[in-house]
Design a protein around this motif. Sequence first.
Motif, PDB file in Angstrom:
ATOM      1  N   ARG A  44       0.812  -1.228   0.000  1.00  0.00           N
ATOM      2  CA  ARG A  44       0.000   0.000   0.000  1.00  0.00           C
ATOM      3  C   ARG A  44       0.842   1.273   0.000  1.00  0.00           C
ATOM      4  O   ARG A  44       0.331   2.355  -0.256  1.00  0.00           O
ATOM      5  CB  ARG A  44      -0.987   0.006   1.154  1.00  0.00           C
ATOM      6  CG  ARG A  44      -0.377   0.237   2.506  1.00  0.00           C
ATOM      7  CD  ARG A  44      -1.457   0.255   3.561  1.00  0.00           C
ATOM      8  NE  ARG A  44      -0.892   0.379   4.874  1.00  0.00           N
ATOM      9  CZ  ARG A  44      -1.577   0.675   5.923  1.00  0.00           C
ATOM     10  NH1 ARG A  44      -2.871   0.866   5.831  1.00  0.00           N
ATOM     11  NH2 ARG A  44      -1.003   0.770   7.091  1.00  0.00           N
ATOM     12  N   HIS A  45       2.138   1.154   0.285  1.00  0.00           N
ATOM     13  CA  HIS A  45       3.012   2.321   0.305  1.00  0.00           C
ATOM     14  C   HIS A  45       3.765   2.514  -1.012  1.00  0.00           C
ATOM     15  O   HIS A  45       4.528   3.468  -1.138  1.00  0.00           O
ATOM     16  CB  HIS A  45       4.035   2.190   1.436  1.00  0.00           C
ATOM     17  CG  HIS A  45       3.409   2.069   2.768  1.00  0.00           C
ATOM     18  ND1 HIS A  45       3.470   0.917   3.508  1.00  0.00           N
ATOM     19  CD2 HIS A  45       2.674   2.939   3.484  1.00  0.00           C
ATOM     20  CE1 HIS A  45       2.813   1.093   4.640  1.00  0.00           C
ATOM     21  NE2 HIS A  45       2.306   2.302   4.645  1.00  0.00           N
ATOM     22  N   ARG A  47       4.431   3.109  -5.113  1.00  0.00           N
ATOM     23  CA  ARG A  47       3.941   3.858  -6.273  1.00  0.00           C
ATOM     24  C   ARG A  47       4.330   3.083  -7.519  1.00  0.00           C
ATOM     25  O   ARG A  47       5.109   2.129  -7.423  1.00  0.00           O
ATOM     26  CB  ARG A  47       4.522   5.270  -6.277  1.00  0.00           C
ATOM     27  CG  ARG A  47       6.030   5.328  -6.445  1.00  0.00           C
ATOM     28  CD  ARG A  47       6.562   6.735  -6.605  1.00  0.00           C
ATOM     29  NE  ARG A  47       5.889   7.455  -7.644  1.00  0.00           N
ATOM     30  CZ  ARG A  47       6.263   7.494  -8.922  1.00  0.00           C
ATOM     31  NH1 ARG A  47       7.345   6.870  -9.309  1.00  0.00           N
ATOM     32  NH2 ARG A  47       5.575   8.163  -9.808  1.00  0.00           N
ATOM     33  N   PRO A  48       3.812   3.469  -8.684  1.00  0.00           N
ATOM     34  CA  PRO A  48       4.219   2.784  -9.908  1.00  0.00           C
ATOM     35  C   PRO A  48       5.745   2.774 -10.030  1.00  0.00           C
ATOM     36  O   PRO A  48       6.410   3.758  -9.709  1.00  0.00           O
ATOM     37  CB  PRO A  48       3.577   3.624 -11.013  1.00  0.00           C
ATOM     38  CG  PRO A  48       2.374   4.226 -10.356  1.00  0.00           C
ATOM     39  CD  PRO A  48       2.799   4.495  -8.937  1.00  0.00           C
ATOM     40  N   SER A  53       6.331   5.448  -1.995  1.00  0.00           N
ATOM     41  CA  SER A  53       5.831   6.739  -2.475  1.00  0.00           C
ATOM     42  C   SER A  53       6.304   7.903  -1.608  1.00  0.00           C
ATOM     43  O   SER A  53       6.609   7.750  -0.418  1.00  0.00           O
ATOM     44  CB  SER A  53       4.300   6.732  -2.502  1.00  0.00           C
ATOM     45  OG  SER A  53       3.776   6.748  -1.183  1.00  0.00           O
ATOM     46  N   LYS A  91      15.637   6.816  -4.953  1.00  0.00           N
ATOM     47  CA  LYS A  91      14.537   5.872  -4.734  1.00  0.00           C
ATOM     48  C   LYS A  91      14.840   4.948  -3.559  1.00  0.00           C
ATOM     49  O   LYS A  91      15.927   4.378  -3.486  1.00  0.00           O
ATOM     50  CB  LYS A  91      14.331   4.991  -5.969  1.00  0.00           C
ATOM     51  CG  LYS A  91      13.734   5.663  -7.142  1.00  0.00           C
ATOM     52  CD  LYS A  91      13.560   4.622  -8.238  1.00  0.00           C
ATOM     53  CE  LYS A  91      12.980   5.222  -9.490  1.00  0.00           C
ATOM     54  NZ  LYS A  91      12.769   4.188 -10.507  1.00  0.00           N
TER      55      LYS A  91
END
Length: 140
Positions: A44-45, A47-48, A53, A91
């Motif tokens: 749930r955390h 991102r694509p 995220s 990232k």
Amino acid sequence: MTIKVTAEEMGPFLDEVFPQVRGMFGIDRLDEDLLVMRLFANERHLRPGGTVSGPAMFGLADVAAYVATMARIGKEALAVTTNCSIDFMRKPEAGRDVLAECRVLKLGRVLSVCDVLLYSEGAPEPVARANLTYSLPPKP
């Protein structure tokens, strides 16, 4: 700065005042010098692209500054974020928790100023850096 709320006391306090984040964060270290808090990063955390995220990292930085401040002033649930600046530098690695190292730079009568470095667990270079200011509730 003396600690008034321990890591063991902080978990139940957060569950009480912020039940919406129950189970998302853990405290690895809390002492006079440093708070190390973790985001239990899961699907749930993400991102694509499979990276944690920005909003999830912001949430970790914000909660870390709140916890570091509460540890020093006591359980004052009405302290609020008044400023945040965050630099996303690289990232976070997928599949790893994100760790926040939070230091309280200044604790005054009305403001708490914190610096937070975020890391992918096990990685040496920070993935983000945040500076946060909290407004403290007035003393009666």
